[in-house]
Design a protein around this motif. Structure first.
Motif, PDB file in Angstrom:
ATOM      1  N   ILE A 155      44.927  44.480  40.670  1.00 41.07           N
ATOM      2  CA  ILE A 155      44.207  43.376  40.029  1.00 41.07           C
ATOM      3  C   ILE A 155      43.386  42.657  41.095  1.00 41.07           C
ATOM      4  O   ILE A 155      43.930  42.214  42.111  1.00 41.07           O
ATOM      5  CB  ILE A 155      45.189  42.390  39.364  1.00 41.07           C
ATOM      6  CG1 ILE A 155      45.985  43.103  38.269  1.00 41.07           C
ATOM      7  CG2 ILE A 155      44.442  41.180  38.791  1.00 41.07           C
ATOM      8  CD1 ILE A 155      47.011  42.223  37.550  1.00 41.07           C
ATOM      9  N   GLU A 156      42.075  42.588  40.863  1.00 39.71           N
ATOM     10  CA  GLU A 156      41.224  41.811  41.781  1.00 39.71           C
ATOM     11  C   GLU A 156      41.470  40.328  41.513  1.00 39.71           C
ATOM     12  O   GLU A 156      41.648  39.925  40.362  1.00 39.71           O
ATOM     13  CB  GLU A 156      39.746  42.109  41.523  1.00 39.71           C
ATOM     14  CG  GLU A 156      39.340  43.529  41.852  1.00 39.71           C
ATOM     15  CD  GLU A 156      37.867  43.792  41.538  1.00 39.71           C
ATOM     16  OE1 GLU A 156      37.165  42.866  41.080  1.00 39.71           O
ATOM     17  OE2 GLU A 156      37.437  44.936  41.750  1.00 39.71           O
ATOM     18  N   VAL A 157      41.470  39.546  42.563  1.00 37.89           N
ATOM     19  CA  VAL A 157      41.695  38.109  42.390  1.00 37.89           C
ATOM     20  C   VAL A 157      40.453  37.348  42.845  1.00 37.89           C
ATOM     21  O   VAL A 157      40.074  37.398  44.015  1.00 37.89           O
ATOM     22  CB  VAL A 157      42.929  37.643  43.192  1.00 37.89           C
ATOM     23  CG1 VAL A 157      43.043  36.122  43.184  1.00 37.89           C
ATOM     24  CG2 VAL A 157      44.206  38.260  42.611  1.00 37.89           C
ATOM     25  N   GLU A 158      39.793  36.693  41.893  1.00 36.76           N
ATOM     26  CA  GLU A 158      38.682  35.797  42.229  1.00 36.76           C
ATOM     27  C   GLU A 158      39.189  34.366  42.107  1.00 36.76           C
ATOM     28  O   GLU A 158      39.928  34.049  41.167  1.00 36.76           O
ATOM     29  CB  GLU A 158      37.493  36.019  41.288  1.00 36.76           C
ATOM     30  CG  GLU A 158      36.834  37.372  41.502  1.00 36.76           C
ATOM     31  CD  GLU A 158      35.561  37.563  40.673  1.00 36.76           C
ATOM     32  OE1 GLU A 158      34.715  38.357  41.081  1.00 36.76           O
ATOM     33  OE2 GLU A 158      35.434  36.932  39.607  1.00 36.76           O
ATOM     34  N   TRP A 159      38.784  33.522  43.053  1.00 37.21           N
ATOM     35  CA  TRP A 159      39.241  32.142  42.966  1.00 37.21           C
ATOM     36  C   TRP A 159      38.204  31.197  43.526  1.00 37.21           C
ATOM     37  O   TRP A 159      37.314  31.593  44.285  1.00 37.21           O
ATOM     38  CB  TRP A 159      40.594  31.973  43.634  1.00 37.21           C
ATOM     39  CG  TRP A 159      40.629  31.822  45.122  1.00 37.21           C
ATOM     40  CD1 TRP A 159      40.771  30.658  45.821  1.00 37.21           C
ATOM     41  CD2 TRP A 159      40.549  32.871  46.128  1.00 37.21           C
ATOM     42  NE1 TRP A 159      40.806  30.911  47.177  1.00 37.21           N
ATOM     43  CE2 TRP A 159      40.663  32.257  47.391  1.00 37.21           C
ATOM     44  CE3 TRP A 159      40.386  34.253  46.075  1.00 37.21           C
ATOM     45  CZ2 TRP A 159      40.623  32.979  48.592  1.00 37.21           C
ATOM     46  CZ3 TRP A 159      40.344  34.974  47.268  1.00 37.21           C
ATOM     47  CH2 TRP A 159      40.464  34.335  48.503  1.00 37.21           C
TER      48      TRP A 159
ATOM     49  N   PHE B 255      35.618  32.899  46.044  1.00 36.75           N
ATOM     50  CA  PHE B 255      35.965  34.031  46.916  1.00 36.75           C
ATOM     51  C   PHE B 255      36.666  35.096  46.080  1.00 36.75           C
ATOM     52  O   PHE B 255      37.075  34.842  44.949  1.00 36.75           O
ATOM     53  CB  PHE B 255      36.909  33.584  48.053  1.00 36.75           C
ATOM     54  CG  PHE B 255      36.188  32.889  49.182  1.00 36.75           C
ATOM     55  CD1 PHE B 255      35.918  33.561  50.366  1.00 36.75           C
ATOM     56  CD2 PHE B 255      35.759  31.579  49.050  1.00 36.75           C
ATOM     57  CE1 PHE B 255      35.235  32.932  51.393  1.00 36.75           C
ATOM     58  CE2 PHE B 255      35.076  30.941  50.079  1.00 36.75           C
ATOM     59  CZ  PHE B 255      34.820  31.623  51.261  1.00 36.75           C
ATOM     60  N   GLU B 256      36.785  36.284  46.659  1.00 36.30           N
ATOM     61  CA  GLU B 256      37.529  37.363  45.978  1.00 36.30           C
ATOM     62  C   GLU B 256      38.340  38.140  47.004  1.00 36.30           C
ATOM     63  O   GLU B 256      37.876  38.399  48.115  1.00 36.30           O
ATOM     64  CB  GLU B 256      36.559  38.322  45.286  1.00 36.30           C
ATOM     65  CG  GLU B 256      37.279  39.551  44.729  1.00 36.30           C
ATOM     66  CD  GLU B 256      36.358  40.508  43.979  1.00 36.30           C
ATOM     67  OE1 GLU B 256      35.326  40.060  43.443  1.00 36.30           O
ATOM     68  OE2 GLU B 256      36.689  41.701  43.942  1.00 36.30           O
ATOM     69  N   ILE B 257      39.540  38.517  46.592  1.00 35.60           N
ATOM     70  CA  ILE B 257      40.381  39.367  47.440  1.00 35.60           C
ATOM     71  C   ILE B 257      40.765  40.595  46.622  1.00 35.60           C
ATOM     72  O   ILE B 257      41.097  40.478  45.434  1.00 35.60           O
ATOM     73  CB  ILE B 257      41.612  38.566  47.931  1.00 35.60           C
ATOM     74  CG1 ILE B 257      42.326  39.264  49.080  1.00 35.60           C
ATOM     75  CG2 ILE B 257      42.593  38.261  46.836  1.00 35.60           C
ATOM     76  CD1 ILE B 257      43.258  38.323  49.847  1.00 35.60           C
TER      77      ILE B 257
END
Ligand code: GLU
Ligand code: MG
Length: 467
Positions: free
Chosen positions: A151-155, A214-216
């Protein structure tokens, strides 16, 4: 490896001994407490914590928590179904010791995801992690299939000293901009260090499009581990932010208009050690099975939206031409279709090829989202569903007639509409079971009611700091 065995009163074989050894080791490392984490139907991460010395008791007998949280809304009010939402009863939270980590961003704490079982030792039908473990186990035993997921995490990173609940981006500068990397470099470096210390394999981190965003992205894992990892990544990103005087939001939309925070799911189906999305005779190297799996997800997407985009704020994000993928279409590396076929780079395809599902955000319960996507894919496999023609470019330009000719549909434009699609999807509801399916419907309708009459900005504000 994730533990696929259900918890049992007295502990799974070996768990109590392991927990006893672990609690000594943890105490030696300055760990005072263990966070027992799960995600509720509304997508809120909920926890209980125990002192480190109680870990073996938790492994043997679980830790009590009311089932009422299965019908909590994001604002902590409670709705009811036939069987859930009452003040009666208790469940036991059982930590998965295989996934226990010492938290690098929170001194003195360790963390473990839990399964919830009844006091009588039965599976709790509202436990989404237990459901995902079951879906994965049955796919392996019944069909010889395994899956990899990420799962990509954008925050969004905000200033921690902004007044009240206001959103003030913590950094300026353009999307993917070096300015942002410089301004928040210390914070991001500490996130990377914490992830590394916790065994999270980060592939990339970058400044994203929206203000302060940002995205991780992390490496693919078995589905349960991928869902666990998504919860842990968010706990870490938030904890490290606090140490830098920053506040973070994983909400689908932090403001009423514009690009939001996604939680795209990458998923691939494997038979033995062979990736079904690569080396086949279908389009872009997909095997016939991968095409049918993709077709199954495509067919169920309108109903899946009630699971993958569960908040009223999700529908502020799910708008055309915002890379959220709001049309039931697929394309190779197409960022505006709901499904993006990722072939990977020549030389890496047998490992890297996968399917990216875009209309997913981080209000979604990750266990329920990945489990429902697998169920939909397996439904396509079972019927050898045909994958329609590829769509290239932004589907919004197709126009109504051409879109209809291709079977391309706009995904639900509101949570209420998504619930209607979910209600009509018997296969998906059956896979979740009546208790969980009813909870999904009741909680979603509760969220809809809780924002009735609010404009977009107010809806965004209502959920801004919730996820
Ligand atoms: N932020 C976009 C979303 O809401 C995704 C951007 C991207 O393609 O990574 O899904
Ligand atoms: Mg992105």
């Amino acid at each position: 490896m994730t533990t696929l065995a259900d918890p049992v009163p007295g502990g799974r074989p070996g768990d109590v001994e392991r927990a006893t050894a672990l609690s000594g080791e943890l105490a030696g490392r300055g760990v005072h407490g263990v966070v027992l984490a799960y995600v509720d139907t509304a997508g809120i991460g909920r926890v209980k914590t125990v002192p480190t010395a109680r870990l073996s008791s938790a492994a043997a007998w679980g830790v009590g928590m009311s089932p009422v949280f299965d019908t909590f809304l994001a604002n902590d009010s409670i709705v009811t179904t036939d069987v859930l939402g009452s003040p009666d009863g208790d469940l036991r939270l059982y930590p998965d010791l295989e996934r226990l980590v010492v938290l690098a961003g929170q001194s003195g704490w360790a963390w473990a995801p839990v399964d919830r079982i009844t006091q009588d030792g039965d599976r709790h039908p509202g436990c989404t992690r237990t459901l995902l473990r079951r879906i994965v186990t049955e796919a392996a035993e019944g069909h010889g299939l395994t899956f990899k997921a990420a799962i990509e995490v954008e925050w969004t990173v905000a200033r921690g000293d902004a007044p009240g609940d206001a959103f003030v981006p913590a950094t300026t500068g353009p999307a993917y901009g070096a300015t942002r990397q410089v301004e928040l470099g210390d914070y991001i470096a500490d996130v990377l260090a914490a992830c590394a210390a916790q065994g999270i394999e980060v592939e990339q981190v970058h400044p994203e499009y929206a203000a302060g965003q940002f995205e991780i992205s992390v490496g693919a894992l078995d589905p349960v581990a991928a869902a666990d990892s998504s919860v842990l990544v968010r706990q870490t990103v938030r904890a490290v932010a606090g140490r830098h005087g920053l506040r973070v939001s994983f909400a689908p939309a932090v403001v009423g208009q514009g690009v939001g925070n996604g939680g795209h799911v990458h998923l691939s189906a494997w038979r033995d050690t062979v990736n079904l999305h690569s080396g086949g005779a279908g389009r872009y190297g997909m095997t016939a099975e991968a095409e049918s799996f993709t077709a199954g997800i495509l067919a169920h997407l309108p109903a899946l939206t009630a699971v993958t985009a569960p908040s009223p704020a999700s529908y502020l994000r799910l708008r055309p031409s915002q890379w959220a993928g709001v049309f039931t279409a697929w394309g190779r590396e197409t960022r505006e279709t709901a499904l993006r076929v990722v072939t990977g780079t020549a030389g890496l395809r047998d490992r890297a090829a996968n399917l990216e599902i875009k209309p997913v955000d981080l209000a979604a319960n990750p266990y329920l989202a990945i489990g429902s996507l697998i169920v939909a894919g397996l439904d396509g496999l079972a019927s050898s569903a045909a994958l329609p023609d590829e769509t290239t470019g932004d589907p919004v330009r197709l126009g109504e007639t051409e879109a209809a000719r291709r079977g391309v549909r706009r995904l639900p434009v509101s949570l209420e509409q998504a619930v209607g699609e979910f209600r009509a999807d018997e296969a998906l509801r059956a896979a979740l079971g009546p208790v969980l399916a009813d909870a999904v419907i009741a909680v979603r309708l509760g969220e809809v009611a809780s924002v009735a009459g609010l404009d977009d900005d107010r809806v965004a504000a209502a959920y801004r700091w919730t996820y």
